[in-house]
Design an enzyme around this catalytic site. Structure first.
Site, PDB file in Angstrom:
ATOM      1  N   THR A 249      -8.355   2.732   6.508  1.00 49.06           N
ATOM      2  CA  THR A 249      -7.949   1.578   5.689  1.00 49.06           C
ATOM      3  C   THR A 249      -7.945   0.315   6.556  1.00 49.06           C
ATOM      4  O   THR A 249      -7.390   0.323   7.650  1.00 49.06           O
ATOM      5  CB  THR A 249      -6.530   1.804   5.100  1.00 49.06           C
ATOM      6  OG1 THR A 249      -6.465   3.105   4.543  1.00 49.06           O
ATOM      7  CG2 THR A 249      -6.204   0.767   4.035  1.00 49.06           C
TER       8      THR A 249
ATOM      9  N   GLU B 100     -10.136  -9.632  -4.888  1.00 52.81           N
ATOM     10  CA  GLU B 100      -8.909  -9.007  -5.396  1.00 52.81           C
ATOM     11  C   GLU B 100      -7.960 -10.028  -6.023  1.00 52.81           C
ATOM     12  O   GLU B 100      -6.810  -9.717  -6.290  1.00 52.81           O
ATOM     13  CB  GLU B 100      -8.190  -8.231  -4.268  1.00 52.81           C
ATOM     14  CG  GLU B 100      -8.903  -6.933  -3.922  1.00 52.81           C
ATOM     15  CD  GLU B 100      -8.143  -6.045  -2.948  1.00 52.81           C
ATOM     16  OE1 GLU B 100      -7.140  -6.483  -2.359  1.00 52.81           O
ATOM     17  OE2 GLU B 100      -8.584  -4.902  -2.774  1.00 52.81           O
TER      18      GLU B 100
ATOM     19  N   SER C 132      -2.109  -1.961  11.549  1.00 51.37           N
ATOM     20  CA  SER C 132      -3.090  -1.236  12.381  1.00 51.37           C
ATOM     21  C   SER C 132      -4.022  -2.180  13.141  1.00 51.37           C
ATOM     22  O   SER C 132      -4.736  -1.761  14.042  1.00 51.37           O
ATOM     23  CB  SER C 132      -3.930  -0.301  11.498  1.00 51.37           C
ATOM     24  OG  SER C 132      -4.842  -1.054  10.704  1.00 51.37           O
TER      25      SER C 132
ATOM     26  N   GLY D 202      -3.726  -5.139   1.417  1.00 53.82           N
ATOM     27  CA  GLY D 202      -4.430  -6.090   0.543  1.00 53.82           C
ATOM     28  C   GLY D 202      -5.526  -6.709   1.391  1.00 53.82           C
ATOM     29  O   GLY D 202      -5.275  -7.170   2.503  1.00 53.82           O
TER      30      GLY D 202
ATOM     31  N   GLY E 186      -1.965   2.664   8.390  1.00 49.65           N
ATOM     32  CA  GLY E 186      -1.619   1.416   7.713  1.00 49.65           C
ATOM     33  C   GLY E 186      -2.728   0.392   7.797  1.00 49.65           C
ATOM     34  O   GLY E 186      -3.789   0.632   8.384  1.00 49.65           O
TER      35      GLY E 186
ATOM     36  N   ASP F 180     -11.716  -4.930   6.972  1.00 48.47           N
ATOM     37  CA  ASP F 180     -10.973  -6.203   6.997  1.00 48.47           C
ATOM     38  C   ASP F 180     -10.788  -6.677   8.439  1.00 48.47           C
ATOM     39  O   ASP F 180     -10.855  -7.872   8.724  1.00 48.47           O
ATOM     40  CB  ASP F 180      -9.597  -6.030   6.346  1.00 48.47           C
ATOM     41  CG  ASP F 180      -9.714  -5.608   4.885  1.00 48.47           C
ATOM     42  OD1 ASP F 180     -10.723  -5.977   4.250  1.00 48.47           O
ATOM     43  OD2 ASP F 180      -8.813  -4.906   4.393  1.00 48.47           O
TER      44      ASP F 180
ATOM     45  N   ASP G 115      -7.004   6.801  10.089  1.00 47.95           N
ATOM     46  CA  ASP G 115      -6.861   6.068   8.826  1.00 47.95           C
ATOM     47  C   ASP G 115      -7.866   4.901   8.842  1.00 47.95           C
ATOM     48  O   ASP G 115      -7.727   3.985   9.652  1.00 47.95           O
ATOM     49  CB  ASP G 115      -5.416   5.544   8.706  1.00 47.95           C
ATOM     50  CG  ASP G 115      -5.153   4.820   7.389  1.00 47.95           C
ATOM     51  OD1 ASP G 115      -6.105   4.614   6.619  1.00 47.95           O
ATOM     52  OD2 ASP G 115      -3.984   4.466   7.149  1.00 47.95           O
TER      53      ASP G 115
ATOM     54  N   THR H 238     -21.970  -4.459   7.327  1.00 44.85           N
ATOM     55  CA  THR H 238     -21.397  -3.326   8.065  1.00 44.85           C
ATOM     56  C   THR H 238     -21.936  -2.025   7.469  1.00 44.85           C
ATOM     57  O   THR H 238     -22.119  -1.908   6.256  1.00 44.85           O
ATOM     58  CB  THR H 238     -19.851  -3.351   8.044  1.00 44.85           C
ATOM     59  OG1 THR H 238     -19.413  -3.399   6.683  1.00 44.85           O
ATOM     60  CG2 THR H 238     -19.307  -4.560   8.780  1.00 44.85           C
TER      61      THR H 238
ATOM     62  N   ASP I 137       0.846  -1.199   0.000  1.00 43.50           N
ATOM     63  CA  ASP I 137       0.000   0.000   0.000  1.00 43.50           C
ATOM     64  C   ASP I 137       0.882   1.251   0.000  1.00 43.50           C
ATOM     65  O   ASP I 137       1.607   1.514   0.967  1.00 43.50           O
ATOM     66  CB  ASP I 137      -0.896   0.029   1.247  1.00 43.50           C
ATOM     67  CG  ASP I 137      -2.042  -0.978   1.176  1.00 43.50           C
ATOM     68  OD1 ASP I 137      -2.244  -1.592   0.105  1.00 43.50           O
ATOM     69  OD2 ASP I 137      -2.733  -1.145   2.199  1.00 43.50           O
TER      70      ASP I 137
HETATM   71  O1  RIB Z   1      -9.314  -2.938   2.571  1.00 46.92           O
HETATM   72  C1  RIB Z   1      -8.137  -2.189   2.542  1.00 46.92           C
HETATM   73  C2  RIB Z   1      -7.209  -2.710   1.495  1.00 46.92           C
HETATM   74  O2  RIB Z   1      -7.799  -2.522   0.226  1.00 46.92           O
HETATM   75  C3  RIB Z   1      -5.881  -2.015   1.406  1.00 46.92           C
HETATM   76  O3  RIB Z   1      -4.922  -2.574   2.262  1.00 46.92           O
HETATM   77  C4  RIB Z   1      -5.549  -2.087  -0.076  1.00 46.92           C
HETATM   78  O4  RIB Z   1      -4.438  -2.862  -0.370  1.00 46.92           O
HETATM   79  C5  RIB Z   1      -6.796  -2.630  -0.756  1.00 46.92           C
HETATM   80  O5  RIB Z   1      -6.693  -3.968  -1.038  1.00 46.92           O
END
Ligand code: RIB
Length: 296
Positions: A239, A136, A282, A38, A278, A243, A237, A211, A12
Site C-alpha cells: 500500500t 479520489e 510507511s 488516501g 500502513g 504514492d 505491505d 511505473t 485505511d
Molecule cells: O494508494 C494507496 C491508497 O489508496 C490507500 O492509502 C487507500 O486509502 C487508497 O486511497
C-alpha cells in the site's frame, strides 16, 4: 514555484488475510489496523518527507483531526484542508500473505469539494505553480480546467482509473504519473512499451512517468526515455508504494535533479515503504533514502 496537492484523505482499515476474499466467501482476518492513508495525502507526505514544501488541499470529516496532526508532524502545510460535517473518507483494505492488497473506497468528505472551495484555494496560487491531483476527489474536470486556465502545471496520477477520468481534458496535463494498468486504460494498449509509446504520441508535450511494478519504472519526455529497475526487497505491505514513488519523483523534479537520479531515489523510497505496514507511516524520510542509496 509553489506545490499544491488537492487530494484524498482516507482512514485505511487494513485487514490481514490469508488470501483476498472470493465472491460469496466468508473469511476471517487475523489482524486489523487503522492507518492514515488516501492517495492524496500519501503523495503530499512523500513530497514533504522528500524535502519539498507542499500545500495539501481537500476535506476531512469530524473524525479527520489525525490528518491535521500528521501534516503538522511531517511539515505538510494544511492551511487549505477543510474539516466539514460527516465522515472522513475511508478505505477497506485486505492485505494478503504475499503483501498484495485490494482496496474498497468510501469517498466521504473527499467527494464533497465545491467549486467555491476550489476557486478559493486556487486563488492562492499562480502561473508556474504545480498542482498535483489523483482521482479520489470530486470535481476533477473543474479543478484541471481552472488550474490550467491560471497557467499552473498540472501533474496527474490517474488513480484509481474510472469513467470520471474520461471527463478530464488530459491535454491539459503537464506530468502524468501512472502505472501500466492506468496507462493501458488511457491508451488502449497492453504491452508496457506500447503504452509508453502511445502516451508519448497522445501527449507529446507531457512528461510521463510509467511505473511497472516489479519491472521498474520508465520516464519519457520528448525523445528521451529513461529506465529504472526496482530494488528487490521482502515486501510486507505494498500500500502506498506508488504514492511514495510519485511524491519522491515530483520532489526530485522540483529540486532540479537529473532524471536518472530522481528515478533511483524514488525507486529506493518505495522499496523501503513496502517493507513497512500502513500508508503515510510507511513512507521513509529523504535522509534514510539517501543513506540506503549510499550502501549500494
Ligand atoms: O494508494 C494507496 C491508497 O489508496 C490507500 O492509502 C487507500 O486509502 C487508497 O486511497
Amino acid at each position: 514555484m509553489k506545490v499544491l496537492n488537492i487530494g484524498s484523505m482516507n482512514l485505511d482499515y487494513v485487514y490481514q488475510v490469508d488470501h483476498i476474499v472470493e465472491p460469496g466467501e466468508t473469511e476471517s482476518s487475523y489482524d486489523m489496523n487503522i492507518f492514515l492513508g488516501g492517495k492524496g495525502i500519501n503523495q503530499s507526505m512523500a513530497l514533504a518527507k522528500a524535502g519539498a514544501a507542499v500545500y495539501h488541499g481537500g476535506m476531512v470529516g469530524e473524525d479527520g483531526q489525525p490528518f491535521l496532526d500528521a501534516c503538522a508532524e511531517y511539515g505538510v502545510d494544511a492551511t487549505y484542508i477543510r474539516k466539514i460535517e460527516g465522515k472522513t473518507g475511508h478505505a477497506i483494505i485486505q492485505l494478503d500473505k504475499n503483501a498484495q492488497n485490494c482496496i474498497l473506497l468510501y469517498g466521504g468528505a473527499n467527494q464533497k469539494l465545491t467549486k467555491e472551495y476550489v476557486d478559493e484555494v486556487l486563488a492562492q496560487f499562480e502561473a508556474g505553480d504545480v498542482l498535483l491531483l489523483q482521482n479520489e476527489v470530486n470535481l476533477l474536470p473543474y479543478i484541471v480546467e481552472q488550474a490550467y486556465a491560471k497557467g499552473m502545471q498540472v501533474a496527474l496520477n490517474p488513480s484509481p482509473f474510472n469513467e470520471k477520468l474520461l471527463e478530464v481534458d488530459l491535454n491539459k496535463i503537464s506530468i502524468f504519473l501512472l502505472n501500466e494498468v492506468e496507462g493501458g486504460q488511457i491508451t488502449g494498449m497492453t504491452d508496457p512499451d506500447e503504452v509508453l509509446e502511445k502516451m508519448r504520441e497522445m501527449f507529446p508535450h507531457a512528461k510521463i512517468v510509467l511505473t511497472l511494478g516489479k519491472d521498474g519504472a520508465k520516464y519519457a519526455e520528448g525523445e528521451n526515455v529513461f529506465f529504472q529497475p526496482v530494488f528487490k526487497v521482502q515486501a510486507v505491505d505494498t500500500t502506498a508504494a506508488g504514492d511514495t514513488f510519485t511524491g519522491y519523483f515530483l520532489a526530485g523534479l522540483i529540486d532540479g535533479m537529473e532524471i536518472p537520479d530522481i528515478l533511483k531515489m524514488s525507486a529506493k523510497a518505495s522499496s523501503i515503504a513496502v517493507t513497512r505496514n500502513g500508508a503515510v507511516q510507511s513512507i521513509p524520510l529523504r535522509a534514510e533514502v539517501m543513506e540506503a542509496l549510499k550502501e549500494l
